[in-house]
Design a protein around this motif. Structure first.
Motif, PDB file in Angstrom:
ATOM      1  N   ASP A  71       0.878  -1.173   0.000  1.00 46.62           N
ATOM      2  CA  ASP A  71       0.000   0.000   0.000  1.00 46.62           C
ATOM      3  C   ASP A  71       0.915   1.223   0.000  1.00 46.62           C
ATOM      4  O   ASP A  71       1.738   1.399   0.899  1.00 46.62           O
ATOM      5  CB  ASP A  71      -0.889  -0.033   1.253  1.00 46.62           C
ATOM      6  CG  ASP A  71      -1.895   1.093   1.252  1.00 46.62           C
ATOM      7  OD1 ASP A  71      -2.122   1.683   0.193  1.00 46.62           O
ATOM      8  OD2 ASP A  71      -2.460   1.351   2.339  1.00 46.62           O
ATOM      9  N   GLU A  72       0.842   2.001  -1.031  1.00 43.19           N
ATOM     10  CA  GLU A  72       1.665   3.188  -1.122  1.00 43.19           C
ATOM     11  C   GLU A  72       0.805   4.392  -0.780  1.00 43.19           C
ATOM     12  O   GLU A  72      -0.297   4.534  -1.307  1.00 43.19           O
ATOM     13  CB  GLU A  72       2.176   3.345  -2.549  1.00 43.19           C
ATOM     14  CG  GLU A  72       3.594   3.801  -2.591  1.00 43.19           C
ATOM     15  CD  GLU A  72       4.086   3.787  -4.020  1.00 43.19           C
ATOM     16  OE1 GLU A  72       4.056   4.841  -4.630  1.00 43.19           O
ATOM     17  OE2 GLU A  72       4.468   2.685  -4.488  1.00 43.19           O
ATOM     18  N   GLN A  73       1.298   5.223   0.100  1.00 45.44           N
ATOM     19  CA  GLN A  73       0.560   6.426   0.485  1.00 45.44           C
ATOM     20  C   GLN A  73       1.479   7.642   0.355  1.00 45.44           C
ATOM     21  O   GLN A  73       2.676   7.556   0.620  1.00 45.44           O
ATOM     22  CB  GLN A  73       0.064   6.306   1.929  1.00 45.44           C
ATOM     23  CG  GLN A  73      -0.923   5.184   2.121  1.00 45.44           C
ATOM     24  CD  GLN A  73      -1.428   5.131   3.534  1.00 45.44           C
ATOM     25  OE1 GLN A  73      -1.091   5.985   4.366  1.00 45.44           O
ATOM     26  NE2 GLN A  73      -2.214   4.109   3.818  1.00 45.44           N
ATOM     27  N   MET A  74       0.891   8.752  -0.022  1.00 42.17           N
ATOM     28  CA  MET A  74       1.644   9.990  -0.118  1.00 42.17           C
ATOM     29  C   MET A  74       0.975  11.005   0.804  1.00 42.17           C
ATOM     30  O   MET A  74      -0.247  11.139   0.778  1.00 42.17           O
ATOM     31  CB  MET A  74       1.642  10.532  -1.539  1.00 42.17           C
ATOM     32  CG  MET A  74       2.498  11.721  -1.625  1.00 42.17           C
ATOM     33  SD  MET A  74       2.453  12.642  -3.156  1.00 42.17           S
ATOM     34  CE  MET A  74       2.713  11.551  -4.434  1.00 42.17           C
ATOM     35  N   VAL A  75       1.788  11.647   1.605  1.00 42.64           N
ATOM     36  CA  VAL A  75       1.272  12.635   2.531  1.00 42.64           C
ATOM     37  C   VAL A  75       1.794  14.006   2.079  1.00 42.64           C
ATOM     38  O   VAL A  75       2.981  14.183   1.856  1.00 42.64           O
ATOM     39  CB  VAL A  75       1.723  12.345   3.967  1.00 42.64           C
ATOM     40  CG1 VAL A  75       1.222  13.395   4.915  1.00 42.64           C
ATOM     41  CG2 VAL A  75       1.262  10.949   4.369  1.00 42.64           C
ATOM     42  N   CYS A  76       0.915  14.948   1.940  1.00 42.30           N
ATOM     43  CA  CYS A  76       1.273  16.310   1.520  1.00 42.30           C
ATOM     44  C   CYS A  76       1.135  17.260   2.705  1.00 42.30           C
ATOM     45  O   CYS A  76       0.304  17.022   3.584  1.00 42.30           O
ATOM     46  CB  CYS A  76       0.396  16.795   0.372  1.00 42.30           C
ATOM     47  SG  CYS A  76       0.478  15.730  -1.059  1.00 42.30           S
ATOM     48  N   ASP A  77       1.962  18.337   2.662  1.00 45.45           N
ATOM     49  CA  ASP A  77       1.808  19.345   3.726  1.00 45.45           C
ATOM     50  C   ASP A  77       0.467  20.025   3.552  1.00 45.45           C
ATOM     51  O   ASP A  77       0.090  20.442   2.484  1.00 45.45           O
ATOM     52  CB  ASP A  77       2.909  20.417   3.605  1.00 45.45           C
ATOM     53  CG  ASP A  77       4.269  19.842   3.989  1.00 45.45           C
ATOM     54  OD1 ASP A  77       4.285  18.817   4.705  1.00 45.45           O
ATOM     55  OD2 ASP A  77       5.265  20.412   3.542  1.00 45.45           O
ATOM     56  N   SER A  78      -0.197  20.186   4.629  1.00 48.61           N
ATOM     57  CA  SER A  78      -1.448  20.877   4.534  1.00 48.61           C
ATOM     58  C   SER A  78      -1.579  21.920   5.597  1.00 48.61           C
ATOM     59  O   SER A  78      -1.150  21.910   6.675  1.00 48.61           O
ATOM     60  CB  SER A  78      -2.656  19.998   4.538  1.00 48.61           C
ATOM     61  OG  SER A  78      -2.600  18.931   5.392  1.00 48.61           O
TER      62      SER A  78
END
Length: 181
Positions: free
Chosen positions: A174-181
């Motif tokens: 499972d690949e996840q990408m987290v962005c600054d928010s």
């Protein structure tokens, strides 16, 4: 009924097997008709786990296949083994109780009807990958009908049915990408 004609006798001597028999009377004579009892066959059929013992009125055993005569009286004993239930006994289809005295009036078929005393139970298991269960080893698929027979404390069969669910692990990424928010 129950007897058949054998012959005519005159002063203890057989004179004819014809019936009717015609005689020219020239002097005083006495004729006697001789009859004998009909002979019949005894057959016994004991189902699994049961026994039939037939005796005459003197206590002598009368085996299956024996010849009995009309009006003979016999005693019939039935029994069953530990792991069987004796449902009933019959003579020519008529129910009787063990120890009854029967009067012979024709060919006689004595039977027993038994039912095995079989204990049954179910068990359920949920496993991962594979499962071993008594003689069933390496089971990798779900199933509802595997059985194993045990001998219970009374020496009778006890059958257990297994309802098995085999789960197989799933793998993946499972690949996840987290962005600054």
């Amino acid at each position: 009924e129950g007897y058949h004609f054998v012959n005519w006798m005159n002063q203890g001597v057989p004179v004819s097997t014809q019936n009717p028999y015609t005689v020219e009377v020239t002097q005083n004579q006495s004729y006697t008709a001789l009859f004998e009892r009909n002979a019949y066959t005894l057959q016994t059929l004991a189902e699994a786990g049961s026994a039939i013992i037939v005796t005459d009125m003197n206590g002598n055993e009368v085996p299956s296949g024996s010849t009995l005569l009309h009006a003979d009286r016999i005693v019939v004993q039935t029994s069953h083994e530990t792991c069987y239930d004796l449902i009933g006994s019959s003579a020519n289809g008529v129910t009787f109780i063990s120890g009854d005295t029967l009067t012979v009036t024709g060919d006689l078929a004595i039977t027993t009807l038994t039912n095995p005393l079989l204990a049954t139970s179910d068990t359920t298991a949920i496993v991962c990958n594979s499962f071993d269960w008594y003689e069933h080893t390496g089971i990798t698929q779900s199933c509802e009908n595997l059985t194993h027979t045990f001998t219970n404390a009374a020496g009778c069969d006890s059958v257990v049915t297994l309802h098995l669910t085999v789960n197989h692990p799933t793998t993946g990424s499972d690949e996840q990408m987290v962005c600054d928010s």
